[in-house]
Scaffold this motif. Structure first.
Motif, PDB file in Angstrom:
ATOM      1  N   ARG B 100       0.812  -1.211   0.000  1.00  0.00           N
ATOM      2  CA  ARG B 100       0.000   0.000   0.000  1.00  0.00           C
ATOM      3  C   ARG B 100       0.848   1.265   0.000  1.00  0.00           C
ATOM      4  NH1 ARG B 100      -4.621  -0.876   4.440  1.00  0.00           N
ATOM      5  NH2 ARG B 100      -5.171   1.199   3.689  1.00  0.00           N
ATOM      6  N   HIS B 104       0.669   4.456  -6.212  1.00  0.00           N
ATOM      7  CA  HIS B 104      -0.777   4.377  -6.174  1.00  0.00           C
ATOM      8  C   HIS B 104      -1.242   3.214  -7.027  1.00  0.00           C
ATOM      9  CE1 HIS B 104      -1.149   8.191  -4.061  1.00  0.00           C
ATOM     10  NE2 HIS B 104      -0.218   8.670  -4.870  1.00  0.00           N
ATOM     11  N   GLU B 105      -2.520   2.905  -6.908  1.00  0.00           N
ATOM     12  CA  GLU B 105      -3.053   1.694  -7.535  1.00  0.00           C
ATOM     13  C   GLU B 105      -2.756   1.564  -9.029  1.00  0.00           C
ATOM     14  OE1 GLU B 105      -4.106  -0.740  -5.878  1.00  0.00           O
ATOM     15  OE2 GLU B 105      -4.881  -2.021  -7.461  1.00  0.00           O
ATOM     16  N   ILE B 107      -0.334   2.577 -10.766  1.00  0.00           N
ATOM     17  CA  ILE B 107       1.074   2.202 -10.925  1.00  0.00           C
ATOM     18  C   ILE B 107       1.255   0.745 -10.518  1.00  0.00           C
ATOM     19  CG2 ILE B 107       3.431   2.653 -10.137  1.00  0.00           C
ATOM     20  CD1 ILE B 107       2.626   5.121 -11.413  1.00  0.00           C
ATOM     21  N   ARG B 108       0.554   0.337  -9.471  1.00  0.00           N
ATOM     22  CA  ARG B 108       0.701  -1.026  -8.950  1.00  0.00           C
ATOM     23  C   ARG B 108       0.117  -2.071  -9.900  1.00  0.00           C
ATOM     24  NH1 ARG B 108      -0.394   1.700  -3.571  1.00  0.00           N
ATOM     25  NH2 ARG B 108      -2.593   1.105  -3.633  1.00  0.00           N
ATOM     26  N   PHE B 187       8.370   6.785   6.161  1.00  0.00           N
ATOM     27  CA  PHE B 187       7.992   8.194   6.199  1.00  0.00           C
ATOM     28  C   PHE B 187       8.229   8.812   4.836  1.00  0.00           C
ATOM     29  CE2 PHE B 187       6.797  12.205   7.645  1.00  0.00           C
ATOM     30  CZ  PHE B 187       7.731  13.158   7.288  1.00  0.00           C
ATOM     31  N   ARG B 189       6.881  12.368   2.219  1.00  0.00           N
ATOM     32  CA  ARG B 189       6.275  13.699   2.286  1.00  0.00           C
ATOM     33  C   ARG B 189       4.782  13.630   2.068  1.00  0.00           C
ATOM     34  NH1 ARG B 189       9.494  18.107   1.355  1.00  0.00           N
ATOM     35  NH2 ARG B 189       7.659  19.253   2.059  1.00  0.00           N
ATOM     36  N   ARG B 190       4.369  12.872   1.055  1.00  0.00           N
ATOM     37  CA  ARG B 190       2.943  12.699   0.773  1.00  0.00           C
ATOM     38  C   ARG B 190       2.658  11.218   0.611  1.00  0.00           C
ATOM     39  NH1 ARG B 190       2.290  15.615  -4.801  1.00  0.00           N
ATOM     40  NH2 ARG B 190       3.890  14.027  -5.138  1.00  0.00           N
ATOM     41  N   ALA B 191       1.385  10.898   0.685  1.00  0.00           N
ATOM     42  CA  ALA B 191       0.957   9.523   0.450  1.00  0.00           C
ATOM     43  C   ALA B 191       1.483   9.062  -0.902  1.00  0.00           C
ATOM     44  CB  ALA B 191      -0.563   9.461   0.449  1.00  0.00           C
ATOM     45  N   ASP B 193       4.488   8.824  -2.028  1.00  0.00           N
ATOM     46  CA  ASP B 193       5.777   9.347  -2.486  1.00  0.00           C
ATOM     47  C   ASP B 193       6.915   8.390  -2.149  1.00  0.00           C
ATOM     48  OD1 ASP B 193       5.398  12.938  -1.865  1.00  0.00           O
ATOM     49  OD2 ASP B 193       4.757  11.643  -3.517  1.00  0.00           O
ATOM     50  N   PHE B 194       8.068   8.610  -2.774  1.00  0.00           N
ATOM     51  CA  PHE B 194       9.272   7.897  -2.387  1.00  0.00           C
ATOM     52  C   PHE B 194       9.555   8.163  -0.911  1.00  0.00           C
ATOM     53  CE2 PHE B 194      10.575   6.128  -6.246  1.00  0.00           C
ATOM     54  CZ  PHE B 194      10.268   7.021  -7.256  1.00  0.00           C
TER      55      PHE B 194
END
Lengths: 776, 284, 160
Positions: B100, B104-105, B107-108, B187, B189-191, B193-194
């Motif tokens: 998760r 994002h989906e 890409i997955r 951790f 920066r955003r949901a 992100d790397f």
């Protein structure tokens, strides 16, 4: 029975939506013409340098390439001028359409390739070789100035505004508060990149430009002038536009090149910017450093503010000249009384992408600076900052409130407003006292949570004059032709609502035209949150005239006095006999046809032009409250809750207004925590992809609670309207900074935006507060 | 941002694929799997392969099978395959928990597990998993198969020991004992992100003491690794706050973090100590 | 260096016979060769999601795929979302809830949400927020987008 339907104030569905949800919009990249050439810009890879040579032979010979230009191929093309006209002392700092001698920022256009498809254009662009003598880049506005060119430094201008005896105020002050604050470089970054398609129709000697936005009429004038063509020989067309936010729609070098090329190469020319280009070539904004101090009396009343700031303008002055820093000076005081004031802005050129306006330009910055000051004054005096706000805010009885300060060429005079009234409503609506108690309890258990608040005044409705033409055809369909522009904000729907209610027709039978210089000669576009105020008021004026014209004829044909008639749902009826004789507007239009015998000596056509002129901008205002949670170990900040109160004067479509506020909030959040154009020491931009330039996703953006009030309609226009376009973004940096201070219990901690995890960790460590909270 | 020209090859079998690689890799040929990293790199023209060998049509590679001791993940297996546990027990749960965090989906649905390993971004979750759990990677070439230990596979930022004419055909993740506790913290920066840093902790409790401790970190150094200094402290210790804090301190001491545009080494050092402690707490 | 490949694409049930260079991105071929400009490119590096289409029912970013890779697969774009004149519940909901302003990101969100609701009609709030975080919008602040998807989900559950 026949109830007059109200449209103003209704959250009706948008007229713009059906094609957009079906994927049938027409954005500039969707526009194509047979045999078009694709333009690809070759951009500087150096932040600062002198051009020694540009080799284009290999590129010219590449497959599919029509030609390649450098500055030498367009000697007759002047630099793009300032939107407000000639300002001779600033002209040396304008950007050449293609770099001639110097390279001044990474991304600066140096050459252009014209090819039969965009892939091959890019292949050829890779083959253009630029030999550069590198020069040291100047990467900060508050460093000693450098050399722009021999004999000229990088100090573009020093802007000043002020009044009163600032020195005396500081001598007599009981308390002085001083802050050093910085706002990071960021910008609008709409989801659609820029683009333009130009086509020269030789048969009609007409240059047509597609992909216009924001100020089509102004840009058309500029292009006509730059190309030496009559105004009637150039037309701009606006289709669907994927967001503007201030950065799209100014005239850029690429727009000029596309036009010149279409004229000279004899084929349509299409240019679509890619995202990497966008982040280094489209206007940046916001980067300022303020050293600000306030003189305050014993009771927390501000006696004077003295602000000196450095405005990082980037490599050149573009169409806005120095208006943003000038406005910064004028707008800083906001909602507070201020007996004495001095603001000095150093407009410094640096080797970065040029900067200009981004949604609430000068206001995002000054609200941050001013509200940080309020928080600091409160802290120093041991008073709640809201108490400082109460003691200093201008009261409704003082309206209209003028100060000898200017923005956008006019004196700032607040038209109406009840700032503390709205503050009280906001505090009540959010449940401020209970909120603070809850947050305090959570902090006692070890969480780093806090709430912050910011009070602000926005500005909107920049005039001076707009006009629209309304025509009703013989079928009863209404067309409102405006010189406005739509960047996605719902302009067409708002105009249709105003026309619908004023004229007496259903808004769905109204077509609104905008962004078409070939359909109306005058236009103000859409910027500075002016469209609803100016074009809306002009629409209202025209609709009243049209109504009068229709009723004048109807009165004669229906043998009834005019004031006994009303128009409901496009049909003229007697008020006292709604079921009796009637005439549709379409019928009236037929009677007014040029050849009609019943026209009399009235002007042919059920068509009128209406105008609206204003002396003053209008000043909506608001209060935002942010609740944040800080992770002390990572430095991460989450916005748990966000509340916005805003007085719009009068809302034409409340849902659209709230959409503007919500969207502006998300952008403001980006500027507060995530978005930054960072450069390395060599002047290479580091945020040139969406993986580096971070915009908030849904996960980072909490739902926003909005309290929309109409307590202070504007006396400056008949409908009392104020704009909303820049309301959501204005105070977000200030509110979040204040909330972070509260969460980490370090007053005044946040002095720079964006508050990245790394910066927040550094702040915590300086104050010895970096360890995990343990319950007390 | 359009890719430079290339020739396209779409083999149907592994044999065809490795034969093509043998011929084309020396001519700047590369494997195209999910494309979620390679295609944007090509659009930025950071990568300009002259040939692409598209392995998406090779059915044999699209399998994810449970063997006696390991989960065998073929080169065509997408990230999305792990949303539902690919295998029962702690391993399946762990992979479902971690997936998760990957982008994002959409890409997955295209990106592949093995593709992430071959790409070797230091902030890749699967790379951290492979190293921490001691995966074996199977590289196929025209000369046959080579088995590589994950710990030896990653040599630096975006660099592996995979030869240019080799296809990473399969990753084998050892199954975890059913009483294994797992914790993963990242951790960013955003949901999506790397990650700026991530920690993966697995251990069992035997007689109330930690056994088989594994603590792997990613996004911190140029490649993921197990932090043996921390594992030594954990092994045989009690699963207490003190023990975890000591292990975290050992991580902070032992790492040589990267400084890059996203974060400086000092920040990463402190971050990974916190994340390590949190991963250990999560597993407990 | 590279010539063109013959490519047969099926988009929204229609057949397209094309000849394209292998390097042409699927998004560009859909837009420029097939004339379906409803799919937009906002970044061309797979972050914004504006280019999302359905490939054999799966949401994918069409800027991260070469068109030649889509041979023999069924593609669905926003133009294929409605059934003739009847709007998909998501399209109606986006209009009703003001889920779009400029409309540029909208096709990507519609396709993302269409697959999401087809797969998980009873999706919970947290999962919905996580799923919709995949795409960027610069205009709306996302509130009205998620409201629109919730509304559509309720409509679709009511119908089935």
């Amino acid at each position: 029975m026949n109830e007059k339907t109200r449209f103003i104030g209704q959250s009706v569905a948008r007229l713009e939506d059906p094609p957009l949800v079906a994927g049938r919009g027409r954005f500039v990249a969707d526009v194509s013409f047979p045999h078009q050439l694709h333009m690809r810009v070759v951009r500087s890879a150096h932040a600062h340098g002198r051009i020694l040579s540009i080799a284009t032979t290999e590129a010219k010979a590449a497959p599919g390439v029509y030609t390649v230009w450098t500055a030498a191929d367009i000697p007759e093309v002047p630099p793009i001028d300032f939107r407000e006209g000639r300002i001779e002392r600033l002209e040396p700092f304008r950007q050449p359409v293609l770099a001639k001698t110097y390279l001044r920022y990474v991304g600066e256009p140096v050459a252009v390739v014209f090819a039969d498809d965009p892939y091959r254009a890019e292949d050829a662009a890779d083959l253009v070789a630029i030999e550069v003598e590198e020069l040291p880049p100047l990467m900060a506005a508050d460093l000693p100035p450098g050399e722009f060119e021999p004999g000229r430094s990088t100090v573009a201008e020093i802007v000043r505004q002020g009044y009163g005896d600032v020195e005396a105020a500081f001598r007599g002050a009981a308390t002085i508060v001083e802050l050093d604050l910085a706002i990071g470089r960021h910008s609008g970054v709409p989801l659609e990149t820029r683009g333009a398609v130009a086509r020269y129709d030789a048969a009609r000697d007409l240059l047509e430009v597609y992909g216009a936005a924001k100020v089509p009429h102004r840009n058309r004038e500029a292009i006509a002038r730059m190309l030496g063509r009559g105004l009637a020989a150039v037309h701009f067309y606006e289709g669907n536009v994927g967001g503007g936010f201030g950065v799209r729609g100014e005239l850029y070098p690429e727009d000029v090149l596309v036009c010149v090329a279409a004229m000279r190469l004899g084929r349509p020319v299409k240019w679509i910017e890619d995202r990497r280009e966008h982040l280094m070539a489209t206007n940046h904004s916001r980067q300022q450093r303020h050293r600000i101090r306030a003189a305050v009396d014993r009771d927390g009343r501000i006696l004077a503010i003295d602000d000196e700031f450095f405005h990082d303008q980037g490599a050149y002055l573009r169409t806005h000249g120095v208006r943003v820093p000038h406005m910064t000076c004028g707008i800083l005081p906001g909602p507070y009384r201020l007996p004495a004031y001095r603001a000095v802005g150093h407009v410094r050129l640096t080797n970065k992408t040029p900067a200009a306006t981004y949604r609430a330009p000068g206001r995002y910055e000054t609200t941050f600076v001013r509200e940080r000051l309020i928080d600091a004054i409160g802290h120093k005096l041991g008073l709640d900052p809201n108490e400082i706000r109460r003691r200093n805010a201008i009261s409704p009885s003082e309206m209209p409130y003028a100060r000898p300060l200017e923005a956008l060429g006019e004196e700032i005079e607040y038209d109406s407003g009840d700032y503390i009234g709205l503050l009280d409503k906001a505090l009540a609506a959010v449940g401020w006292h209970k909120l603070q108690a809850d947050l305090q309890a959570r902090r006692a258990k070890g969480e780093a949570v806090g709430a912050g608040l910011a009070l602000f005044v926005e500005k909107s409705g920049l005039g001076p004059t707009d006009g629209v033409r309304i025509t009703v055809d013989t079928g009863g369909l209404v067309e409102v032709v405006t010189g406005g522009a739509s960047i996605g904000q719902g302009f067409e729907t708002a105009m249709a609502q105003i026309c619908a209610e004023t004229l007496g027709v259903d808004y769905r039978r109204i077509r609104v035209v905008h962004g078409r210089t070939d359909q109306i000669e005058h236009g103000i576009g859409a910027h500075a949150s002016r469209a609803t105020v100016m074009t809306g008021s002009a629409t209202h004026s025209a609709a009243l005239k049209l109504r009068a014209k229709a009723l004048d004829l109807a009165a004669e044909l229906m043998q009834a006095p005019q004031d006994a008639l009303d128009i409901v749902d496009g049909v003229v009826r007697r008020r006292d006999l709604p079921g009796g004789a009637s005439m549709s507007l379409g019928e009236i239009a037929r009677h007014l046809a040029p050849g009609s015998r019943t026209r009399g000596d009235r002007e042919p056509g059920l068509t009128v032009t209406g105008w609206f002129t204003t002396e003053h901008q209008v000043y909506p205002y608001g209060v935002h409250i942010a609740v944040v949670r800080v992770d002390r170990e990572t430095g991460g900040v989450a916005v748990e809750r966000y509340f916005a109160a805003y007085d719009i004067g009068r809302a034409v479509n409340p849902k659209l207004v709230m959409g503007q506020i919500a969207g502006g909030f998300a952008q403001g959040l980006g500027g507060a925590l995530y978005e930054e154009f960072v450069y390395d020491k060599q002047g290479q931009p580091l945020a040139v992809t969406f993986a580096d330039y971070l915009m908030p996703t849904l996960a980072e953006t909490p739902p926003i609670e909005i309290l929309l009030t109409e307590d202070a309609p504007s006396p400056c226009n008949p409908l009392g309207i104020k704009g909303a376009g820049e309301s959501g973004i204005n105070p977000v940096g200030a509110a979040i900074a204040s909330a972070i201070d509260a969460a980490i219990e370090i007053p005044g901690a946040v002095t720079a935006l964006p508050v990245t995890p790394q910066r927040l960790r550094a702040i915590l460590k300086v104050h010895g507060k970096q360890a995990t909270n343990t319950p007390r | 941002m359009k890719p430079a020209p290339f020739e396209y090859h779409a083999p149907q079998t592994v044999e065809q694929a490795v034969a093509l690689l043998a011929e084309l890799a020396p001519l700047n040929g590369r494997v195209l799997a999910g494309g979620q990293s390679l295609v944007p790199a090509m659009s930025f023209r950071l990568a300009r392969p002259a040939h692409l060998v598209d392995i998406n049509g090779i059915a044999a590679l699209a399998r994810c099978t449970v063997a006696a001791q390991h989960l065998a993940i073929g080169a065509g297996v997408r990230h999305a395959a792990f949303h539902r546990p690919a295998v029962g027990g702690p391993l399946g749960r762990l992979l479902a928990m971690i997936v998760r965090h990957i982008a994002h989906e959409p890409i997955r649905r295209r990106g592949t597990f093995c593709g992430s390993l071959a790409h070797a971004d230091p902030a890749s979750e699967w790379c951290c998993v492979a190293v921490t759990l001691g995966a074996t990677l199977v590289a196929q070439s025209a000369h046959g198969a080579r088995h590589i230990r994950a710990a030896d596979f990653f040599t630096g930022v975006m660099t592996t020991t995979l030869a240019e004419n080799e296809l990473l055909a399969e990753a084998r993740l050892p199954l975890l004992p059913p009483d294994t506790r797992v914790g993963f913290v990242e951790f960013s920066r955003r949901a999506g992100d790397f990650a700026l840093g991530m920690a993966l902790a697995t251990y069992r409790l035997v007689g109330g003491r930690i056994a088989d401790a594994r603590l792997g970190i990613g996004g911190i150094e140029s490649r993921p690794r197990r932090v043996s200094e921390a594992e030594r402290i954990l092994e045989g210790g009690a699963p207490t706050a003190e023990c975890f804090a000591a292990a975290a301190a050992a991580v902070a001491q032992s790492v040589a973090p990267m400084t890059d545009a996203t974060a400086e080494a000092a920040y990463r050092r402190e971050l990974i100590a916190s994340l390590s402690r949190r991963a250990l707490e999560q597993a407990a | 260096m590279s010539g063109t490949c013959d490519l047969a694409l099926e988009i929204n049930g229609r057949h397209y016979d094309l000849a394209v260079e292998p390097r042409r991105l699927l998004a560009d071929v859909i837009r420029d060769d097939c004339g379906l400009t409803g799919t937009h490119t906002g970044c061309e590096h797979g972050v914004c999601g504006a280019c999302t289409v359905l490939l054999d029912g799966e949401p994918i970013r069409s800027c991260l795929m070469f068109a030649v890779q889509a041979a023999g697969r069924k593609i669905r774009t926003v133009e294929g979302l409605s059934s003739g004149a009847e709007l998909h519940p998501l399209q109606s909901a986006f209009i009703a809830e003001h889920g779009l302003q400029c409309g540029f990101c909208t096709p990507g969100f519609l396709m993302l949400a269409a697959e999401l609701l087809a797969r998980e009609p009873g999706i919970g709030e947290a999962e919905l927020r996580e799923a919709l975080s995949a795409n960027l919008c610069r205009c709306t602040g996302y509130d009205t987008i998620i409201r629109a998807v919730r509304t559509a989900a309720a409509t679709m559950r009511g119908r089935s």
